[in-house]
Design an enzyme around this catalytic site. Structure first.
Site, short mmCIF file in Angstrom:
data_model
loop_
_atom_site.label_atom_id
_atom_site.label_comp_id
_atom_site.label_asym_id
_atom_site.label_seq_id
_atom_site.Cartn_x
_atom_site.Cartn_y
_atom_site.Cartn_z
N CYS A 65 -7.66 18.13 1.51
CA CYS A 65 -8.66 17.49 2.36
C CYS A 65 -7.95 16.41 3.16
O CYS A 65 -6.81 16.07 2.90
CB CYS A 65 -9.72 16.83 1.49
SG CYS A 65 -10.45 17.95 0.31
N ARG A 75 -6.35 19.90 7.66
CA ARG A 75 -6.24 19.84 6.19
C ARG A 75 -7.48 20.41 5.52
O ARG A 75 -7.52 20.55 4.29
CB ARG A 75 -6.00 18.41 5.73
CG ARG A 75 -4.75 17.76 6.25
CD ARG A 75 -4.64 16.31 5.81
NE ARG A 75 -4.54 16.20 4.37
CZ ARG A 75 -3.38 16.24 3.70
NH1 ARG A 75 -2.26 16.40 4.38
NH2 ARG A 75 -3.35 16.15 2.40
N TRP A 85 -11.80 20.62 2.25
CA TRP A 85 -11.52 22.03 1.98
C TRP A 85 -11.98 22.24 0.56
O TRP A 85 -11.40 21.70 -0.38
CB TRP A 85 -10.03 22.33 2.13
CG TRP A 85 -9.67 23.76 1.94
CD1 TRP A 85 -9.84 24.79 2.83
CD2 TRP A 85 -9.07 24.35 0.78
NE1 TRP A 85 -9.38 25.96 2.30
CE2 TRP A 85 -8.91 25.73 1.04
CE3 TRP A 85 -8.63 23.85 -0.45
CZ2 TRP A 85 -8.34 26.61 0.13
CZ3 TRP A 85 -8.08 24.71 -1.37
CH2 TRP A 85 -7.94 26.09 -1.08
N ASN A 114 -8.83 13.33 -2.39
CA ASN A 114 -8.09 14.57 -2.11
C ASN A 114 -7.30 14.90 -3.35
O ASN A 114 -6.51 14.09 -3.83
CB ASN A 114 -7.16 14.36 -0.91
CG ASN A 114 -6.23 15.55 -0.71
OD1 ASN A 114 -6.58 16.67 -1.07
ND2 ASN A 114 -5.05 15.30 -0.18
N GLY A 115 -7.50 16.07 -3.91
CA GLY A 115 -6.76 16.47 -5.10
C GLY A 115 -7.65 17.29 -6.02
O GLY A 115 -8.72 17.73 -5.62
N GLU A 167 5.72 38.67 6.95
CA GLU A 167 5.20 37.55 7.75
C GLU A 167 4.23 38.07 8.80
O GLU A 167 3.16 37.49 9.03
CB GLU A 167 6.34 36.78 8.38
CG GLU A 167 5.93 35.72 9.38
CD GLU A 167 4.93 34.69 8.83
OE1 GLU A 167 4.77 34.58 7.60
OE2 GLU A 167 4.30 34.02 9.65
N LYS A 197 0.26 36.90 9.20
CA LYS A 197 -0.31 36.41 10.47
C LYS A 197 -1.58 37.19 10.82
O LYS A 197 -2.63 36.63 11.11
CB LYS A 197 0.70 36.60 11.61
CG LYS A 197 1.80 35.58 11.66
CD LYS A 197 1.41 34.20 12.12
CE LYS A 197 1.10 33.20 11.08
NZ LYS A 197 1.92 33.01 9.94
N GLU A 231 -4.56 36.61 8.30
CA GLU A 231 -5.16 35.27 8.19
C GLU A 231 -5.91 34.85 9.45
O GLU A 231 -6.79 34.01 9.38
CB GLU A 231 -4.13 34.22 7.81
CG GLU A 231 -3.10 33.90 8.86
CD GLU A 231 -2.19 32.75 8.39
OE1 GLU A 231 -2.62 31.88 7.65
OE2 GLU A 231 -1.04 32.75 8.80
N HIS A 235 5.46 56.63 -2.86
CA HIS A 235 5.28 56.50 -4.32
C HIS A 235 3.87 56.04 -4.68
O HIS A 235 3.67 55.32 -5.65
CB HIS A 235 6.35 55.55 -4.89
CG HIS A 235 7.74 56.05 -4.64
ND1 HIS A 235 8.29 57.10 -5.36
CD2 HIS A 235 8.64 55.69 -3.71
CE1 HIS A 235 9.51 57.34 -4.89
NE2 HIS A 235 9.76 56.51 -3.90
N LYS A 280 -4.50 23.88 6.84
CA LYS A 280 -3.09 23.87 7.26
C LYS A 280 -2.17 23.42 6.14
O LYS A 280 -1.04 23.88 6.04
CB LYS A 280 -2.94 22.93 8.46
CG LYS A 280 -1.54 22.89 9.04
CD LYS A 280 -1.14 24.21 9.67
CE LYS A 280 0.24 24.18 10.28
NZ LYS A 280 0.68 25.52 10.68
C1 AGP Z 1 1.03 30.20 7.37
O1 AGP Z 1 0.52 30.88 8.50
C2 AGP Z 1 -0.04 29.80 6.42
N1 AGP Z 1 -0.95 28.94 7.05
C3 AGP Z 1 0.47 29.31 5.08
O2 AGP Z 1 0.95 30.46 4.42
C4 AGP Z 1 1.59 28.27 5.07
O3 AGP Z 1 2.78 28.83 5.55
C5 AGP Z 1 1.82 27.83 3.61
O4 AGP Z 1 0.64 27.23 3.14
C6 AGP Z 1 3.00 26.86 3.44
O5 AGP Z 1 2.72 25.68 4.12
P1 AGP Z 1 3.94 24.62 4.32
O6 AGP Z 1 4.97 25.33 5.16
O7 AGP Z 1 3.34 23.44 5.02
O8 AGP Z 1 4.48 24.30 2.95
#
Ligand code: AGP
Length: 606
Positions: free
Chosen positions: A2, A27, A76, A100-101, A479, A483, A486, A502, A601
């Site tokens: 958060c 966040r 969040w 936050n936590g 990767e 992308k 998400e 397989h 994020k």
């Molecule tokens: C990436 O598109 C995602 N939003 C997520 O996987 C991100 O890479 C991951 O949470 C790691 O974040 P960081 O690089 O800030 O540690």
């Protein structure tokens, strides 16, 4: 995770709180709230709602903005769904709290203190507010200490006590809080980016130090109640954001910035045609004496580690493991003083990565962090840090952070190869000749964005999709799949194409969308035959292939030619194409590309 903010000073705080919360929405953005405390009247105003900070701003628009002390929160959800009730701040009696936590023992606390009747939400935070209020007899420090002794888990607590107007109290364990002051007052936030426009120096609130923000000073008290000194640092990078410019979304802007930020990450580390890491202060012996390398990271950052792994094993014939940070310490990894741990993180605040790094260091490992945010928790925890120059990355989907992480890793590996004798002068020269081409090769892909937009249009109705490749292509596609899923919510799976037969090939039916990446010379023929296997079962294949490869006359739904580089550098043009594909599918589906559902994020909860 958060976002938390707090201000106390000369002027009305409501708009400051709202503006700073907007900067922290990356966040978490499922609900938001703020509480202000009027020093003259003692009046509390609490506003909170499910939704974005913009919805909260509407809620506050008719309020008289007289209070000069307040706290705010953008959420969040971890405990309890997305609702007005579960939004922060939580008020119990004389206590107002944002957090936050994760408080792991919050249910025990409910039973221990018999709080059932007092609670209105399903959050762990309200439980903490209730315990604080239970202990509060007029002395904030006493109540805070007594409460924190009961807490298990991670927390950043920012508190108002109604009968202590104008003062904000804070205490943390692992979850970040930074603080600053200027001529108008004092402020705190989860991240420097929320302070950047109002201060040029900041401090990190130390763990278990009770911090008081007064209108003109910040006071710190250690656990015994003794005053302690604040260590201030310069904000010497651009934390302000110049908005989206002419782009509809930050994600597109950040994809397009990659050639420029890759150059910026490279140029300070290539001096007179050689890799020079003196800017990072990494001594050669660290790279020379380690016997194994271990990456700890999450999500996209972990995928950058996978690309580095392919490289280190082939160039250095050295064992390298890449671990999901959240799994790492529970897998009883073999870590000792001969291990070099690479902690990769854009935010530098991902708690899974931070905890994995701490675990590895306790086992004697040396550590290098590859980080985009200066002064972040992981940067502070690591022996050495390589900062990427991606600049603030706002879109939740990481793009420019990924490719600048790769550049930093390629430079680190190149230096490692040189000091370990795996590279001679000529090898290093050839290596750098390729590396310095990456911005231009990515630019070539970005200039063909409309061709990728056309490919994206054919995928809008897909519910499932596959991405197939071998070796480095498979790492690239892990990767690419993240992308796409998400930001578009299409269930996308990256698969080693040789492994499909397989079992998983059972899922391939008529028109199943498959994106195939073919960039590795020694794997090309096998990859093309795997593609034919899925085509013969009806798959609709989009082929992204190195432009210099000869192709058979097989039918493809579409072909995108990737500008040719040496095989191991093809991750750069291929990633740009896959990023654009995900972006356009999401945008054309009318989704919120920058803030996908359920995500944030920075993940500062385990
Ligand atoms: C990436 O598109 C995602 N939003 C997520 O996987 C991100 O890479 C991951 O949470 C790691 O974040 P960081 O690089 O800030 O540690």
């Amino acid at each position: 995770m958060c976002g938390i903010v707090g201000y106390t000073g000369k002027h009305s705080v409501t708009d400051q709180l709202l503006d700073s919360l907007e900067l922290l929405e990356y966040r978490g953005y499922d609900s938001a709230g703020l509480a202000t405390l009027n020093g003259d009247t003692g009046k509390v105003k609490l506003r909170k709602c499910a939704g974005r900070v913009s919805d909260l701003r509407k809620l506050c628009q008719n309020d008289k903005k007289l209070s000069t002390c307040g706290i705010g929160h953008t959420r969040w959800a971890t405990h309890g769904g997305v609702s007005d009730e579960n939004a922060h701040p939580h008020r119990i009696g004389d206590v107002l709290l944002v957090h936050n936590g994760i408080i792991e023992n919050y249910e025990e606390l409910i039973d221990h203190f018999m709080l059932h009747k007092e609670l209105k939400s399903q959050t762990d935070t309200e439980v903490v507010a209730a315990v604080l209020n239970r202990f509060y007899q007029g002395d904030p420090h006493d109540a805070i200490r007594k409460t924190v002794k009961y807490l298990k888990g991670t927390f950043a607590l920012v508190i108002l006590f109604v009968d202590h107007p104008d003062v904000i109290y804070a205490i943390r364990n692992v979850s970040p809080i930074v603080a600053a002051y200027n001529e108008n007052g004092t402020m705190l936030a989860s991240d420097v980016v929320a302070l950047g426009a109002t201060a040029d120096r900041y401090m990190v609130i130390p763990e278990y130090v009770i911090t008081e923000l007064h209108k003109s000073e910040i006071k710190l008290f250690d656990w015994k109640g003794e005053p302690c000194e604040a260590q201030f640092m310069e904000i010497d990078w651009d934390t302000t954001r110049d908005g989206k410019g002419n782009y509809p979304f930050y994600m597109e802007k950040e994809i397009m910035e990659q050639p420029e930020v890759i150059k910026a990450t490279m140029e300070e580390r290539i001096i007179d045609g050689r890799i020079d890491l003196s800017v990072d202060g990494i001594p050669d012996n660290i790279l020379k004496e380690c016997e194994r390398v271990c990456v700890v990271a999450c999500g996209t950052a972990m995928h950058a580690g996978l690309v580095a792994q392919a490289f280190i094993q082939s160039k250095l014939q050295m064992h390298m493991s890449v671990e999901y940070a959240s799994e790492f310490m529970y897998s009883d990894p073999v870590i000792d003083e001969k291990t070099l741990v690479l902690a990769i993180s854009q935010s530098g605040e991902t708690i899974d990565t931070l905890e994995a790094l701490k675990y590895a260091r306790k086992k004697g490992a040396k550590s290098i962090a590859v980080i985009n945010v200066k002064g972040s928790s992981i940067a502070r925890e690591s022996d050495y840090v390589m900062y990427t120059s991606a600049g603030p990355e706002i879109a939740v989907a990481s793009t420019k952070a990924y490719t600048t992480q790769l550049i930093a890793l390629f430079l680190l590996i190149g230096r490692m190869a040189k000091v370990r004798g795996a590279f001679d002068e000529l090898d290093e020269k050839k290596y750098l000749e390729n590396l310095v081409q990456t911005p231009d090769k990515m630019q070539e892909v970005l200039e063909q964005k409309e061709a990728i937009h056309k490919i994206a249009r054919d995928m809008l109705d897909a519910k499932d999709a596959f991405m197939i490749g071998r070796g480095l292509d498979y790492s690239i596609l892990l990767e690419g799949a993240l992308k796409l899923k998400e930001v578009s919510y299409i269930h996308t799976e990256a698969y080693a194409s040789g492994e499909l037969k397989h079992g998983t090939i059972a899922l391939i039916t008529e028109n199943t969308p498959v994106v195939a990446v073919v960039t590795q010379s020694r794997l090309k023929d096998k990859e093309l035959s795997n593609i034919r296997e899925v085509q013969s079962r009806g798959a609709s294949v989009v082929l992204m292939v190195k432009e210099s490869f000869e192709l058979s006359d097989a039918e493809y739904a579409d072909i995108f030619l990737l500008p040719a580089m040496a095989d191991e550098f093809m991750v750069f043009p291929a990633s740009a194409a896959l990023q654009l594909l995900a972006y356009y599918v999401s945008m054309d589906k009318g989704l919120d590309v920058d803030k996908p559902r359920n995500l944030a994020k920075v993940v500062t909860v385990e």
